[in-house]
Design a protein around this motif. Structure first.
Motif, PDB file in Angstrom:
ATOM      1  N   THR A 110     -39.883   3.902 -82.200  1.00  0.00           N
ATOM      2  CA  THR A 110     -38.828   2.931 -82.515  1.00  0.00           C
ATOM      3  C   THR A 110     -39.384   1.745 -83.303  1.00  0.00           C
ATOM      4  OG1 THR A 110     -39.212   1.870 -80.387  1.00  0.00           O
ATOM      5  CG2 THR A 110     -37.423   3.471 -80.493  1.00  0.00           C
ATOM      6  N   THR A 111     -40.699   1.617 -83.340  1.00  0.00           N
ATOM      7  CA  THR A 111     -41.307   0.514 -84.083  1.00  0.00           C
ATOM      8  C   THR A 111     -41.404   0.854 -85.567  1.00  0.00           C
ATOM      9  OG1 THR A 111     -42.569  -0.033 -82.109  1.00  0.00           O
ATOM     10  CG2 THR A 111     -43.334  -1.025 -84.153  1.00  0.00           C
ATOM     11  N   TYR A 112     -41.606   2.146 -85.863  1.00  0.00           N
ATOM     12  CA  TYR A 112     -41.899   2.508 -87.251  1.00  0.00           C
ATOM     13  C   TYR A 112     -40.887   3.442 -87.904  1.00  0.00           C
ATOM     14  CZ  TYR A 112     -46.118  -0.057 -86.353  1.00  0.00           C
ATOM     15  OH  TYR A 112     -46.990  -1.070 -86.044  1.00  0.00           O
ATOM     16  N   TYR A 113     -39.748   3.683 -87.252  1.00  0.00           N
ATOM     17  CA  TYR A 113     -38.650   4.367 -87.931  1.00  0.00           C
ATOM     18  C   TYR A 113     -37.515   3.377 -88.103  1.00  0.00           C
ATOM     19  CZ  TYR A 113     -39.695   9.431 -88.008  1.00  0.00           C
ATOM     20  OH  TYR A 113     -40.182  10.669 -88.300  1.00  0.00           O
ATOM     21  N   GLU A 114     -36.509   3.779 -88.872  1.00  0.00           N
ATOM     22  CA  GLU A 114     -35.234   3.061 -88.927  1.00  0.00           C
ATOM     23  C   GLU A 114     -34.211   3.930 -88.193  1.00  0.00           C
ATOM     24  OE1 GLU A 114     -34.248   0.079 -90.152  1.00  0.00           O
ATOM     25  OE2 GLU A 114     -36.376  -0.338 -90.503  1.00  0.00           O
ATOM     26  N   PRO A 115     -33.281   3.321 -87.455  1.00  0.00           N
ATOM     27  CA  PRO A 115     -32.369   4.115 -86.632  1.00  0.00           C
ATOM     28  C   PRO A 115     -31.586   5.187 -87.396  1.00  0.00           C
ATOM     29  CG  PRO A 115     -32.158   1.793 -86.096  1.00  0.00           C
ATOM     30  CD  PRO A 115     -33.096   1.886 -87.257  1.00  0.00           C
ATOM     31  N   TYR A 116     -31.083   4.833 -88.570  1.00  0.00           N
ATOM     32  CA  TYR A 116     -30.221   5.800 -89.254  1.00  0.00           C
ATOM     33  C   TYR A 116     -31.004   7.063 -89.637  1.00  0.00           C
ATOM     34  CZ  TYR A 116     -25.842   7.030 -91.575  1.00  0.00           C
ATOM     35  OH  TYR A 116     -24.649   7.640 -91.909  1.00  0.00           O
ATOM     36  N   ASN A 117     -32.205   6.851 -90.188  1.00  0.00           N
ATOM     37  CA  ASN A 117     -33.025   8.009 -90.580  1.00  0.00           C
ATOM     38  C   ASN A 117     -33.359   8.888 -89.379  1.00  0.00           C
ATOM     39  OD1 ASN A 117     -33.143   7.116 -93.160  1.00  0.00           O
ATOM     40  ND2 ASN A 117     -35.145   6.160 -92.982  1.00  0.00           N
ATOM     41  N   ALA A 158     -31.869   9.063 -86.430  1.00  0.00           N
ATOM     42  CA  ALA A 158     -30.676   9.695 -85.855  1.00  0.00           C
ATOM     43  C   ALA A 158     -30.357  10.987 -86.613  1.00  0.00           C
ATOM     44  CB  ALA A 158     -29.490   8.728 -85.921  1.00  0.00           C
ATOM     45  N   ARG A 159     -30.536  10.960 -87.927  1.00  0.00           N
ATOM     46  CA  ARG A 159     -30.236  12.161 -88.726  1.00  0.00           C
ATOM     47  C   ARG A 159     -31.190  13.307 -88.373  1.00  0.00           C
ATOM     48  NH1 ARG A 159     -30.080  11.442 -94.819  1.00  0.00           N
ATOM     49  NH2 ARG A 159     -28.781  13.282 -94.616  1.00  0.00           N
ATOM     50  N   LEU A 160     -32.478  12.987 -88.229  1.00  0.00           N
ATOM     51  CA  LEU A 160     -33.464  14.047 -87.970  1.00  0.00           C
ATOM     52  C   LEU A 160     -33.169  14.746 -86.645  1.00  0.00           C
ATOM     53  CD1 LEU A 160     -36.735  12.216 -89.122  1.00  0.00           C
ATOM     54  CD2 LEU A 160     -35.414  13.923 -90.367  1.00  0.00           C
ATOM     55  N   PHE A 161     -32.958  13.959 -85.584  1.00  0.00           N
ATOM     56  CA  PHE A 161     -32.721  14.592 -84.271  1.00  0.00           C
ATOM     57  C   PHE A 161     -31.343  15.250 -84.196  1.00  0.00           C
ATOM     58  CE2 PHE A 161     -36.371  12.129 -82.711  1.00  0.00           C
ATOM     59  CZ  PHE A 161     -37.019  13.141 -82.006  1.00  0.00           C
ATOM     60  N   SER A 162     -30.366  14.668 -84.869  1.00  0.00           N
ATOM     61  CA  SER A 162     -29.046  15.299 -84.893  1.00  0.00           C
ATOM     62  C   SER A 162     -29.157  16.683 -85.538  1.00  0.00           C
ATOM     63  CB  SER A 162     -28.082  14.403 -85.680  1.00  0.00           C
ATOM     64  OG  SER A 162     -26.915  15.099 -86.009  1.00  0.00           O
ATOM     65  N   SER A 163     -29.877  16.752 -86.639  1.00  0.00           N
ATOM     66  CA  SER A 163     -30.036  18.053 -87.317  1.00  0.00           C
ATOM     67  C   SER A 163     -30.766  19.031 -86.407  1.00  0.00           C
ATOM     68  CB  SER A 163     -30.804  17.881 -88.623  1.00  0.00           C
ATOM     69  OG  SER A 163     -30.034  17.125 -89.522  1.00  0.00           O
ATOM     70  N   LEU A 164     -31.814  18.559 -85.712  1.00  0.00           N
ATOM     71  CA  LEU A 164     -32.547  19.466 -84.813  1.00  0.00           C
ATOM     72  C   LEU A 164     -31.627  19.982 -83.706  1.00  0.00           C
ATOM     73  CD1 LEU A 164     -35.216  20.796 -83.942  1.00  0.00           C
ATOM     74  CD2 LEU A 164     -35.732  18.732 -82.620  1.00  0.00           C
ATOM     75  N   ASP A 165     -30.751  19.117 -83.196  1.00  0.00           N
ATOM     76  CA  ASP A 165     -29.842  19.557 -82.128  1.00  0.00           C
ATOM     77  C   ASP A 165     -28.834  20.578 -82.667  1.00  0.00           C
ATOM     78  OD1 ASP A 165     -29.602  19.148 -79.295  1.00  0.00           O
ATOM     79  OD2 ASP A 165     -27.594  18.363 -79.662  1.00  0.00           O
ATOM     80  N   VAL A 196     -32.303   2.222 -79.611  1.00  0.00           N
ATOM     81  CA  VAL A 196     -31.633   3.319 -78.901  1.00  0.00           C
ATOM     82  C   VAL A 196     -30.124   3.076 -78.847  1.00  0.00           C
ATOM     83  CG1 VAL A 196     -31.476   4.572 -76.722  1.00  0.00           C
ATOM     84  CG2 VAL A 196     -33.706   3.896 -77.597  1.00  0.00           C
ATOM     85  N   ASP A 197     -29.718   1.830 -78.621  1.00  0.00           N
ATOM     86  CA  ASP A 197     -28.274   1.529 -78.649  1.00  0.00           C
ATOM     87  C   ASP A 197     -27.670   1.970 -79.980  1.00  0.00           C
ATOM     88  OD1 ASP A 197     -28.287   0.392 -76.136  1.00  0.00           O
ATOM     89  OD2 ASP A 197     -28.456  -1.672 -76.859  1.00  0.00           O
ATOM     90  N   ALA A 198     -28.366   1.632 -81.069  1.00  0.00           N
ATOM     91  CA  ALA A 198     -27.825   1.945 -82.398  1.00  0.00           C
ATOM     92  C   ALA A 198     -27.806   3.445 -82.647  1.00  0.00           C
ATOM     93  CB  ALA A 198     -28.641   1.225 -83.478  1.00  0.00           C
ATOM     94  N   VAL A 199     -28.891   4.121 -82.277  1.00  0.00           N
ATOM     95  CA  VAL A 199     -28.970   5.567 -82.535  1.00  0.00           C
ATOM     96  C   VAL A 199     -27.914   6.317 -81.714  1.00  0.00           C
ATOM     97  CG1 VAL A 199     -30.413   7.605 -82.166  1.00  0.00           C
ATOM     98  CG2 VAL A 199     -31.366   5.613 -83.308  1.00  0.00           C
ATOM     99  N   PHE A 257     -21.938   7.469 -88.824  1.00  0.00           N
ATOM    100  CA  PHE A 257     -22.960   8.467 -89.066  1.00  0.00           C
ATOM    101  C   PHE A 257     -22.432   9.457 -90.097  1.00  0.00           C
ATOM    102  CE2 PHE A 257     -25.848  11.793 -86.915  1.00  0.00           C
ATOM    103  CZ  PHE A 257     -26.983  11.239 -87.501  1.00  0.00           C
ATOM    104  N   ASN A 258     -23.348  10.186 -90.732  1.00  0.00           N
ATOM    105  CA  ASN A 258     -22.889  11.127 -91.760  1.00  0.00           C
ATOM    106  C   ASN A 258     -22.944  12.580 -91.292  1.00  0.00           C
ATOM    107  OD1 ASN A 258     -25.602  11.444 -91.705  1.00  0.00           O
ATOM    108  ND2 ASN A 258     -25.948  11.140 -93.894  1.00  0.00           N
ATOM    109  N   SER A 259     -22.824  12.773 -89.989  1.00  0.00           N
ATOM    110  CA  SER A 259     -22.863  14.142 -89.475  1.00  0.00           C
ATOM    111  C   SER A 259     -22.093  14.192 -88.155  1.00  0.00           C
ATOM    112  CB  SER A 259     -24.323  14.526 -89.269  1.00  0.00           C
ATOM    113  OG  SER A 259     -24.421  15.836 -88.799  1.00  0.00           O
ATOM    114  N   ALA A 260     -21.565  15.384 -87.844  1.00  0.00           N
ATOM    115  CA  ALA A 260     -20.714  15.526 -86.657  1.00  0.00           C
ATOM    116  C   ALA A 260     -21.531  15.433 -85.362  1.00  0.00           C
ATOM    117  CB  ALA A 260     -19.995  16.859 -86.703  1.00  0.00           C
TER     118      ALA A 260
END
Ligand SMILES: Cc1cc2nc3c(=O)[nH]c(=O)nc-3n(C[C@H](O)[C@H](O)[C@H](O)COP(=O)(O)O)c2cc1C
Length: 462
Positions: free
Chosen positions: A103-110, A112-119, A161-164, A207-210
């Motif tokens: 959480t220190t070295y990522y940005e929430p939006y980026n 969130a997209r990576l883990f959303s895609s993995l899920d 985490v709140d934002a993600v 967000f840009n994904s379902a």
């Protein structure tokens, strides 16, 4: 009389925490290891299949955005874990897939997209190990002069985490209408801006994904300082932790469950998984000989540098066979801002066991302060059962000291014993990681009928 509902006996959650050549720092030098395959995707897909065949809940890969280990003497892990888990997802059907991200070295939006895609790609098997990054070497890779302070890192982590979670929730489950006849793909009233504006982060969304199969990935956490525990009690659905002794693990377990309840959460929905790195032999003597064989492969220079990085002081002025002066480690947990809880675990080892320098280096070589257990399959199963039934663990992070070999040995010898004792599943009963961990699928915080789900409740309780 109404028959009593059949209650499912409590069972272990087992997570395979993988270092590509094994957790022992010298494992890559062992002739059975395959450091030449560290960048070979099929190598990891085999690991995934092995863990899945043994009915593990999940496989986990750690990460950090910097070259941390002294690469001269260590086969450093090389593949970014979310990418790697996506490849493992395609080779497995049930295994949970957990990756660390900072959480220190990522940005929430980026992120969130990576883990959303993995899920989505895995059909609901993703988990995020939320860390604040305990090592200061990452800062310079991100244009910072200094690693942010411990308290600031955790403050940002809470907002992060709140934002993600809000991004993942921003599409309600029924937002996609897919009405071809009317030309309506989605209902904009069910897709929400999140408008997060905090001290550390601003994220508008939506967000840009379902929404994903699990609602959102399982939130995992691995810091055990006071701030880390507060964070865990509020957000974590599974917790990785390092303890040497049953009593310490019990105290941690009780503390986290109490903190979770304090945030209005169900303590059963917080799974606590201490690490265990087992050297397994058919006899105790064989297991000890195996551990010894690996310890003899260590390079003292590597261990000395690791201690310096972690504690901020050196042991080089001492002979390798000299006992460590205890006062050196007396205030260790208070003086360092990095990885506080692990530093305390290691300082505890020094105070209790009074090792020589070499003794400490061997002690840390196995799993960097995690519990190394040396014994027969029965003995490994016994200690797992003891911790599980004595309020110290809901399951374990199994950390094979060597790979290939260590995971297979655990799977073929320890898992069947745990299954025979009714402590571990013989078949998967669900398909998602939430199913395996016995966690509910959270409702979107934006759903018009939403009752507040756990992480948002925690946020609201702030
Ligand atoms: C099993 C386990 C895995 C961890 N994996 C990572 C990791 O991948 N990356 C990382 O930066 N820290 C990792 N950590 C370290 C924690 O995030 C944290 O920095 C450390 O436990 C100290 O936490 P504290 O500062 O709250 O005491 C891990 C810790 C544990 C117990």
């Amino acid at each position: 009389m109404t028959p009593r509902p059949e209650t499912q006996p409590r069972q272990l959650n087992l997570n395979a925490f993988i270092y590509p050549s094994g957790h022992h720092e010298a494992a890559w030098r062992h002739p059975d290891s395959r450091p030449d395959r560290i960048y070979d995707v099929s190598y990891y897909q085999e690991i995934g299949r092995t863990a899945e065949a043994a009915k593990f809940d999940a496989v986990f890969f750690a990460d950090g955005p910097a070259l941390r280990q002294n690469v001269k003497h260590f086969a450093a892990p090389g593949l970014e874990p979310i990418t790697l888990l996506t490849a493992i997802a395609t080779a497995t059907t049930h295994l949970g897939l957990i990756a660390t991200a900072s959480t220190t070295y990522y940005e929430p939006y980026n992120l969130a997209r990576l883990f959303s895609s993995l899920d989505h790609i895995s059909g609901g098997r993703a988990g995020w190990n939320i860390v604040t990054t305990g090592t200061d070497v990452a800062a310079a890779n991100f244009g910072l002069d200094e690693h942010p302070a411990h308290t600031d890192r955790y403050a940002r982590a809470r907002e992060f985490v709140d934002a993600v979670v809000a991004l993942w929730d921003s599409w309600e489950d029924d937002a996609i209408l897919l009405d071809r006849a009317a030309g309506i793909y989605a209902d904009p009233d069910k897709i929400h801006e999140i408008n997060h504006a905090g001290e550390h982060l601003r994220v508008r969304g939506p967000f840009n994904s379902a929404r994903t199969p699990q609602g959102y990935p399982v939130l995992v956490q691995a810091g055990a300082s006071n701030e880390g525990r507060g964070f865990a009690g509020r957000y974590a659905e599974a917790i990785f932790t390092a303890h040497q002794r049953l009593t310490d693990a019990q105290a941690f377990y009780a503390d986290i469950k109490r903190r979770a309840a304090g945030f209005g959460r169900n303590p059963d929905h917080v799974k606590i998984l201490p690490g265990i790195s087992p050297f397994i032999g058919d006899t105790e003597k064989e297991a000890k000989a195996l551990e010894q064989e690996f310890n003899e492969l260590t390079v003292p220079e590597y261990g000395l540098t690791q201690v310096e990085k972690m504690f901020g002081f050196s042991l080089r002025h001492l002979d390798l066979d000299e006992p460590i002066p205890l006062e050196l480690f007396a205030d260790a947990g208070d003086v360092t801002d990095n990885e506080r809880s692990r530093v305390q675990v290691i300082a505890g080892i020094v105070q209790r066991e009074k090792p020589t320098v070499h003794g400490l280096l061997h002690r840390l070589a196995g799993a960097r302060g995690h519990r190394v257990f040396t014994g027969t399959p029965e003995q490994v199963a016994d200690t797992i059962e003891e911790w599980f039934t004595h309020g110290a663990a809901d399951g374990f992070n199994v950390m094979p000291p060597l790979y290939p070999g260590g995971l297979e040995k655990f799977a073929s010898t320890v898992v069947p014993i745990l299954q025979d004792r009714g402590l571990f599943r013989t078949e998967y009963t669900g398909t998602t990681l939430r199913d395996h961990f016995g966690l509910p699928r959270p409702e979107s915080q934006f759903a018009s009928t939403a009752t507040i789900s756990e992480p948002q409740l925690s946020a609201a309780a702030r």
